[in-house]
Design a protein around this motif. Structure first.
Motif: not given
Length: 465
Positions: A97-100, A326-335, A344-349
């Protein structure tokens, strides 16, 4: 009067007062320490009849108790170095997951949050609303909902729209999605009857037309993301299947599997279906994963026509399959990262690892080579070798991504035994190193290695004998 035999061990009450053991009570609690003492004593008693048995000293008993407590309190889920060459490795957790996303999930776990509370009205809200608007924005769909994985998404869609009725699918799309779970099995679990059309390698529009009957509930296409058929093949394009479905007032369902929100070719990667393009092709409902090409947590995303999505949301299974906060929050942070595509390249592993330049990986390999060679000694030949990475998790199965690896070959005659021993030794490091054995060598593909200092720091602890 007969006397009781003397125990060869101190009593539990005495052991718990040993200075070293008493300190353990502060860290683990007295109850856990006493349980560990009894377990250690039981182990020694079981070995007393063996010829080589020696009674333990107080120091040895204390150490055994501490080792047992430490082992029982150490999480089994551990960080590893994924040097397999498969970026989205199912057995190694798929997406990083990304830091965000991580920070947003941590907030949701740590604090009270508006999971099902509407801050505007002050009344009850729907948890899907937290991500529905951005999913609509990113996919062009009318509505969206989320469940815990894509298999659950397919199950819920079929249970809602086709229960006790028939769904038409091309025979060549009846994939196994992993772990022996197959599309026909999911359909049966949804109490839906599968109608296969066409053959393994060729399906035509007429096949769909002929199969439609009074019990038909939907037409469905499944993206064969985890295998490819080449040669004498024929497939019906999505707009054509959509036209046939809509002529008969039937919904058209597409299971994209991995699913991508962006055109991967813009990043030098092979083409994969984009959700927005699938919606534009005429699909009424599209399902896809959150933890594959999207780069987020494990989730199943369902987007499509509002009337159908609303019906899906009302099905009783929806609550059973819903995601946690937590999953919903991680999904929102990713989206949210997709609103700034230039970053995107810098943010998404996932995207960063897939697009990592080969020259950078080769430079890393050359820096690591002398250190790994020194740790392994003269019994091993270590070289920098070009290899092929893959996306993984059923995505782009026949596509390869050029990469570089450290290849370890034993100089002894017993190649197989030496490779297994080295592989096991790498797994026993503080941060286990997972590579792959191929062509009589242990291959450590470096595409996913970003913690160079952490990898180097533990090489001194590598024991291969």
């Amino acid at each position: 009067m007969a006397t009781q035999p003397t125990s060869p061990f101190p009593s539990v009450d005495r052991i718990v007062r040993f200075e070293a053991v008493a300190r353990l009570c502060e860290s683990y609690g007295r109850g856990a320490v006493i349980d560990a003492i009894r377990a250690v004593l039981d182990d020694y008693r079981a070995r007393m009849s063996q010829p080589e048995y020696l009674s333990p000293s107080d120091k040895e008993l204390s150490q055994q108790i501490e080792d047992r407590l430490r082992a029982r309190s150490t999480p089994r889920l551990r960080r590893v170095f994924n040097l397999t060459g498969t970026v989205l490795h199912t057995n190694l957790g798929r997406t990083q997951l990304s830091s965000r996303a991580i920070e947003h999930a941590a907030m949701a776990m740590r604090e009270a949050c508006n999971l099902e509370f509407d801050l505007d009205s002050g009344g009850r809200g729907e948890r899907d609303s937290l991500v529905e608007d951005i999913l609509i924005e990113l996919t062009g769909a009318e509505a969206a909902t989320v469940v815990n994985n894509n298999a659950a998404a397919v199950l819920l869609v079929l249970a809602t729209l086709a229960q006790r009725r028939e769904v038409i699918v091309s025979r060549g799309e009846l994939v196994e999605i992993g772990g022996a779970f197959r599309i026909p099995d999911v359909m049966r679990s949804a109490n839906t009857r599968l109608i296969e059309v066409g053959t393994t390698n060729r399906t035509h529009a007429a096949d769909y037309q002929k199969a439609i009957g009074p019990k038909t509930a939907a037409l469905m296409k499944v993206h064969t993301s985890n295998y490819k058929i080449s040669g004498f093949v024929a497939d019906v394009a999505e707009p054509e299947v959509a036209r046939i479905a809509h002529e008969h007032q039937l919904p058209f369902i597409i299971d994209l599997g991995a699913g991508s929100l962006i055109d991967l070719t813009a990043y030098g990667l092979p083409k994969e279906p984009v959700v927005r393009e699938t919606i534009a092709s005429g699909a009424d409902v599209v399902t896809f994963s959150g933890d594959k090409l999207l780069g987020g947590p494990q989730a199943g995303l369902i987007v499509g026509k509002k009337a159908l999505i609303d019906k899906i949301k009302r099905h009783p299974l929806k609550r059973a399959l819903r995601v946690s906060k937590p999953v919903l929050a991680a999904l929102e942070g990713t989206l949210l990262a997709y609103r700034t595509p230039d970053l995107l390249v810098q943010e998404l592993p996932t995207l960063r690892l897939l697009t990592r330049p080969v020259a950078d990986i080769e430079a890393l390999a050359n820096r690591l080579l002398p250190h790994l060679a020194a740790a392994l000694g003269t019994q091993w030949q270590v070289t920098v070798t070009p290899v092929a990475s893959q996306v993984g998790s059923g995505s782009l199965p026949v596509e390869i991504i050029p990469s570089m690896a450290l290849t370890c070959r034993p100089t002894s005659a017993k190649v197989g035994t030496a490779l297994q021993r080295l592989s096991a030794a790498l797994r026993k490091l503080p941060t286990p190193v997972i590579g792959r054995i191929a062509d009589d060598a242990l291959v450590l593909d470096l595409r996913c290695l970003e913690d160079e200092p952490g990898f180097l720091a533990q090489l001194s602890q590598l024991v291969t004998k």
